[in-house]
Design a protein around this motif. Structure first.
Motif, short mmCIF file in Angstrom:
data_model
loop_
_atom_site.label_atom_id
_atom_site.label_comp_id
_atom_site.label_asym_id
_atom_site.label_seq_id
_atom_site.Cartn_x
_atom_site.Cartn_y
_atom_site.Cartn_z
N ASN A 123 14.19 -16.36 36.60
CA ASN A 123 14.25 -17.48 37.55
C ASN A 123 14.36 -18.80 36.80
OD1 ASN A 123 11.57 -17.38 36.58
ND2 ASN A 123 10.89 -18.64 38.28
N ASP A 174 9.48 -10.61 34.19
CA ASP A 174 9.22 -11.23 35.50
C ASP A 174 8.21 -12.37 35.37
OD1 ASP A 174 9.60 -11.59 38.19
OD2 ASP A 174 8.98 -9.57 38.79
N LEU A 218 20.63 -10.73 38.39
CA LEU A 218 21.50 -10.27 39.47
C LEU A 218 22.82 -11.06 39.53
CD1 LEU A 218 18.86 -9.67 42.30
CD2 LEU A 218 19.75 -8.03 40.61
N ASN A 263 18.89 -4.75 40.91
CA ASN A 263 17.98 -5.07 41.99
C ASN A 263 16.70 -4.24 41.93
OD1 ASN A 263 17.37 -6.49 44.27
ND2 ASN A 263 19.34 -6.05 45.24
N GLU A 289 12.73 -11.84 42.31
CA GLU A 289 13.68 -11.54 43.40
C GLU A 289 13.12 -12.03 44.74
OE1 GLU A 289 14.66 -7.32 43.09
OE2 GLU A 289 15.04 -7.61 40.95
N GLU A 317 14.50 -15.30 47.24
CA GLU A 317 14.82 -15.21 48.66
C GLU A 317 14.04 -16.22 49.50
OE1 GLU A 317 14.30 -11.18 50.02
OE2 GLU A 317 15.84 -10.47 48.61
#
Ligand SMILES: *Cc1c(COP(=O)(O)O)cnc(C)c1O
Length: 366
Positions: free
Chosen positions: A84, A104, A317, A328, A335, A339
């Protein structure tokens, strides 16, 4: 009343005379590429960060790429970062010839989850690039401990964290090197492209200065194969003016974040940002998390409020990087956040009235 996502015009209006004068000085002395204005800004920025050296370059992307290059990261190596972030973090790794490996993020701070580093490290791993995303510093003690145990370099991506602090130390000064972007919309932004690498190690600074200028330390005496990655004189002069205002601007951003936090505290279904207890957050981005983002974006549009999404597709992704990742489901927190993230307008010039407009739009549909 319109609420833009960013208001660079309002900022310019508040410092117009200083800026115009600074630009005129550079033009009068024709010091356009590198030169005295860049040297002055480098000293001022190093002092601001509380570090030995700052080396001005052409962008944050170049700062990351040159920092990796100086540390000898290259073909066959792996560098760990997060999914991210802006794509430049991973591009810089790729353009050194190395492979980006993603771990992550923590679901509260949105920064690298140091607990996941162990599993991502192998004999090819050379460095870790934690990203102080949105202006929130990563848990640097946890990351540097693991790096030290495994003989890895740490390069901080501080492109969104000018002036942020981790346990009273400035973001970018804790790892081996720190990389900054002065893209116009950043907390400290030029009027064009610019970036910098900061470090304490003399040898790194010397090499960075050579690499950004075609590998030369004297004109036409090229000891290394470098690149043209110099900072522009006009940008440096503008940055010198703006650096003086940065602490005040960051404080105003924190104040805006406080007002948002307060006004949104009783709105159901919204997660507001959490400042880690070790951190001084500088809110480059104020991202809330919502389940009904599209509906909210429509409500914003109806009231002339501009919002953003940082970032809608995590790096693992992205089509450009799919061959590197397990696709995914491999980075569940990043993730889910991608969203749900919705970035609200935040900048020093944002008024309480404008914040109220934003909050009304949110409450309308919550
Ligand atoms: C802006 C940014 C960069 C790249 O900086 P540029 O100056 O645009 O090249 C790198 N990483 C992060 C996290 C950024 O926000």
């Amino acid at each position: 009343m319109k609420v833009p996502f960013l208001d660079l015009k309002a900022q310019y209006a508040s410092i117009k005379d200083e800026i115009d004068d600074a630009i005129r000085q550079v033009i009068d002395s024709c010091a356009f590429a590198g030169g005295p204005f860049v040297e002055r800004f480098e000293q001022e920025f190093a002092h601001f960060c509380g570090i030995e050296h700052a080396v001005g370059v052409g962008s944050g992307t170049e700062a990351l790429w040159l920092a990796l290059t100086v540390l000898g990261v290259g073909s066959g190596d792996e560098v760990i970062t997060v999914p991210n972030t802006f794509i430049a973090t991973a591009e810089a790794i790729w353009f050194c010839g190395a492979k980006p490996v993603f771990v992550d993020i923590d679901k509260q701070t949105y920064t690298m989850d140091a607990n996941l580093l162990g599993k991502a490290i192998n004999e090819k791993t050379k460095a870790i690039i934690p990203v102080h995303i949105f202006g929130q510093p990563c848990d640097m003690d946890a990351i540097t401990d693991i790096a030290r145990e495994n003989g890895l370099y740490v390069i901080e991506d501080a492109c969104q964290a000018h002036g942020a602090e981790y346990k009273k130390r400035k973001a970018g000064t804790i790892g081996d090197m720190g990389c900054f972007s002065f893209y116009p919309g950043k907390n400290l932004g030029a009027y064009g492209e610019a970036g910098a690498v900061v470090c304490n190690e003399n040898e790194y600074a010397i090499k960075l200065r050579m690499l950004r200028d075609h590998g030369q330390d004297k004109k036409y005496d090229h000891q290394l194969i470098g690149w043209n990655a110099r900072m522009d004189g006009i940008q440096a002069a503008i940055l010198s003016v703006k650096l003086k205002h940065l602490p005040e601007w960051n404080a105003l951003r924190r104040k805006c974040a406080g007002v948002y936090n307060h006004l949104l505290s009783d709105v159901k279904g919204i997660i507001t940002p959490v400042t880690a207890n070790y951190a001084k957050h500088v809110f480059h981005i104020y991202a809330i998390r919502v389940k009904n983002r599209n509906k909210m974006l429509k409500a914003f549009a109806n009231r002339d409020v501009s919002a953003g999404i940082h970032y809608p597709i995590p790096l693992h992704l992205q089509d450009a990087f799919t061959k590197l990742s397990n696709g995914n489901g491999s980075q569940p927190i990043a993730e889910q956040c991608a969203e749900e993230f919705l970035s609200l307008p935040i900048y020093p010039e944002l008024t309480e009235y404008q914040i109220d407009q934003v909050v009304r739009s949110i409450k309308e549909i919550s």
